[in-house]
Design an enzyme around this catalytic site. Structure first.
Site, PDB file in Angstrom:
ATOM      1  N   SER A  94       3.139  -1.992  10.480  1.00 46.69           N
ATOM      2  CA  SER A  94       4.571  -2.087  10.760  1.00 46.69           C
ATOM      3  C   SER A  94       5.159  -3.475  10.487  1.00 46.69           C
ATOM      4  O   SER A  94       6.042  -3.937  11.211  1.00 46.69           O
ATOM      5  CB  SER A  94       4.872  -1.632  12.193  1.00 46.69           C
ATOM      6  N   GLY A 111       2.339   2.385  10.719  1.00 48.74           N
ATOM      7  CA  GLY A 111       3.333   3.432  10.542  1.00 48.74           C
ATOM      8  C   GLY A 111       4.019   3.858  11.828  1.00 48.74           C
ATOM      9  O   GLY A 111       4.703   4.876  11.870  1.00 48.74           O
ATOM     10  N   HIS A 114      -9.462   1.678   4.487  1.00 45.85           N
ATOM     11  CA  HIS A 114      -8.193   1.845   5.203  1.00 45.85           C
ATOM     12  C   HIS A 114      -8.396   2.823   6.362  1.00 45.85           C
ATOM     13  O   HIS A 114      -9.159   3.780   6.253  1.00 45.85           O
ATOM     14  CB  HIS A 114      -7.097   2.352   4.253  1.00 45.85           C
ATOM     15  N   ASN A 136       0.888  -1.165   0.000  1.00 44.29           N
ATOM     16  CA  ASN A 136       0.000   0.000   0.000  1.00 44.29           C
ATOM     17  C   ASN A 136       0.922   1.209   0.000  1.00 44.29           C
ATOM     18  O   ASN A 136       1.484   1.560   1.029  1.00 44.29           O
ATOM     19  CB  ASN A 136      -0.895  -0.034   1.249  1.00 44.29           C
ATOM     20  N   TRP A 137       1.077   1.802  -1.180  1.00 49.77           N
ATOM     21  CA  TRP A 137       2.078   2.875  -1.303  1.00 49.77           C
ATOM     22  C   TRP A 137       1.636   4.195  -0.678  1.00 49.77           C
ATOM     23  O   TRP A 137       2.441   5.098  -0.491  1.00 49.77           O
ATOM     24  CB  TRP A 137       2.420   3.097  -2.789  1.00 49.77           C
ATOM     25  N   LYS A 138       0.335   4.329  -0.431  1.00 47.67           N
ATOM     26  CA  LYS A 138      -0.194   5.582   0.150  1.00 47.67           C
ATOM     27  C   LYS A 138       0.166   6.771  -0.746  1.00 47.67           C
ATOM     28  O   LYS A 138       0.223   6.632  -1.964  1.00 47.67           O
ATOM     29  CB  LYS A 138       0.287   5.768   1.590  1.00 47.67           C
ATOM     30  N   GLU A 162      -5.828  -4.477  10.511  1.00 50.05           N
ATOM     31  CA  GLU A 162      -4.762  -3.501  10.745  1.00 50.05           C
ATOM     32  C   GLU A 162      -5.070  -2.703  12.015  1.00 50.05           C
ATOM     33  O   GLU A 162      -5.847  -1.740  11.967  1.00 50.05           O
ATOM     34  CB  GLU A 162      -4.676  -2.525   9.566  1.00 50.05           C
ATOM     35  N   GLY A 201       2.771  -1.074   4.289  1.00 49.82           N
ATOM     36  CA  GLY A 201       2.908   0.340   3.965  1.00 49.82           C
ATOM     37  C   GLY A 201       4.358   0.717   3.732  1.00 49.82           C
ATOM     38  O   GLY A 201       4.921   0.507   2.655  1.00 49.82           O
ATOM     39  N   GLY A 202       5.004   1.257   4.752  1.00 46.53           N
ATOM     40  CA  GLY A 202       6.362   1.783   4.618  1.00 46.53           C
ATOM     41  C   GLY A 202       7.349   0.825   3.963  1.00 46.53           C
ATOM     42  O   GLY A 202       8.131   1.222   3.082  1.00 46.53           O
ATOM     43  N   GLU A 248      -6.750   5.202   7.400  1.00 51.15           N
ATOM     44  CA  GLU A 248      -6.513   6.617   7.072  1.00 51.15           C
ATOM     45  C   GLU A 248      -7.717   7.220   6.358  1.00 51.15           C
ATOM     46  O   GLU A 248      -8.030   8.398   6.537  1.00 51.15           O
ATOM     47  CB  GLU A 248      -5.219   6.744   6.252  1.00 51.15           C
TER      48      GLU A 248
HETATM   49  P1  PGA Z   1       2.724   0.335   7.652  1.00 49.28           P
HETATM   50  O1  PGA Z   1       1.285   0.608   6.964  1.00 49.28           O
HETATM   51  O2  PGA Z   1       3.217  -0.980   7.117  1.00 49.28           O
HETATM   52  O3  PGA Z   1       3.565   1.500   7.224  1.00 49.28           O
HETATM   53  O4  PGA Z   1       2.487   0.286   9.116  1.00 49.28           O
HETATM   54  C1  PGA Z   1       0.371  -0.435   6.758  1.00 49.28           C
HETATM   55  C2  PGA Z   1      -0.890   0.111   6.152  1.00 49.28           C
HETATM   56  O5  PGA Z   1      -1.284   1.232   6.483  1.00 49.28           O
HETATM   57  O6  PGA Z   1      -1.541  -0.552   5.313  1.00 49.28           O
END
Ligand code: PGA
Length: 253
Positions: free
Chosen positions: A215, A176, A98, A9-11, A170, A236-237, A100
């Protein structure tokens, strides 16, 4: 036996140049056999780069998709991107709900359910994100929150619809932050989710992939993915660096 799925998930990250480099390196790693044969790999990317990603990935072993989707098909909805548009660019997946989108952009359970329905209607696989806030975990209502988020989709689409998509648990406090849920903490919620679905339809519960997100990195993916109800990760990251992403793609049962 369910396949493992590792979805990036590149955001709100990336540029034409960085994406070209990232995909080149991931594809090279896959060509070197760094991904297990029962592991599926996908990337969910910002809308504007979907065309570039399609040109690079179509016909490869990496599936791709979007980070959200409009619940509407077409019409006067300025700024939205619809299921038919995503299909036009060969997307396979669309993330819905998600945290966010829920916490920053105010999407409600009902909006997420409508987006799940829109993705499904157009043959996209929704990746349905669920998860509790830190204060909800501290209040001991994690299962209540996750059940409510799942029920919004089950009530609208029926439990069988879940096999057309993927679920991602999640915990919001782990996203994050570097604060990964322990494998057992994650497994407990995954088992709760699968058990809740099994009470309605055992076959669906057995088939549906439930990913963990929050994470995940090359150092913790093995232990997380080894848990019986964890079928991979939403990343994500660590999805933004080829080496990290490949390390996660080589983890698992
Ligand atoms: P993260 O993000 O791996 O950076 O914690 C995961 C996500 O939001 O899907």
């Amino acid at each position: 036996m369910r396949n493992t799925l590792v979805a990036g998930n590149w955001k709100l990250n990336g540029s034409k140049a960085s994406i070209a480099e990232l995909l080149k390196n991931i594809l090279a790693g896959m060509a070197d056999g760094r991904v297990k044969s029962n592991t599926e790999v996908a990337v969910c990317v910002p809308y504007i780069y979907i065309h570039q990603v399609q040109e690079t990935l179509e016909g490869t072993a990496i599936a791709f998709g979007s980070e959200s989707i409009s619940e509407h098909d077409s019409g006067a909805f300025t700024g939205e991107i619809s299921g038919p548009m995503l299909k036009d660019f060969a997307c396979e997946y669309a993330i819905v709900g998600h945290s966010e989108r829920r916490t920053i952009f105010g999407e409600k359970d009902a909006d997420t359910a409508n987006k799940f329905a829109a993705a499904r209607k157009h043959g996209l696989k929704p990746i349905l994100c669920v998860g509790e806030l830190l204060e909800e975990r501290e209040q001991g209502i994690t299962e209540t929150v996750v059940a409510r988020q799942l029920d919004a989709v089950i009530d609208l689409e029926g439990v069988e619809a879940l096999t057309d998509g993927v679920i991602a648990y999640e915990p919001v406090w782990a996203i994050g932050t570097g604060m990964t849920a322990s494998p057992q903490q994650a497994q407990d919620v995954h088992a709760f989710i699968r058990g809740k679905i099994a009470a309605l339809n055992a076959d669906v519960a057995d088939k549906v992939q439930i990913l963990y997100g929050g994470s995940v990195n090359g150092g913790n993916a093995d232990e997380l993915f080894a848990m019986p109800d964890i079928d991979g990760g939403l990343i994500g990251g660590a999805a933004l660096k080829a080496e990290d992403f490949l390390a996660i793609c080589s983890a698992g049962k």
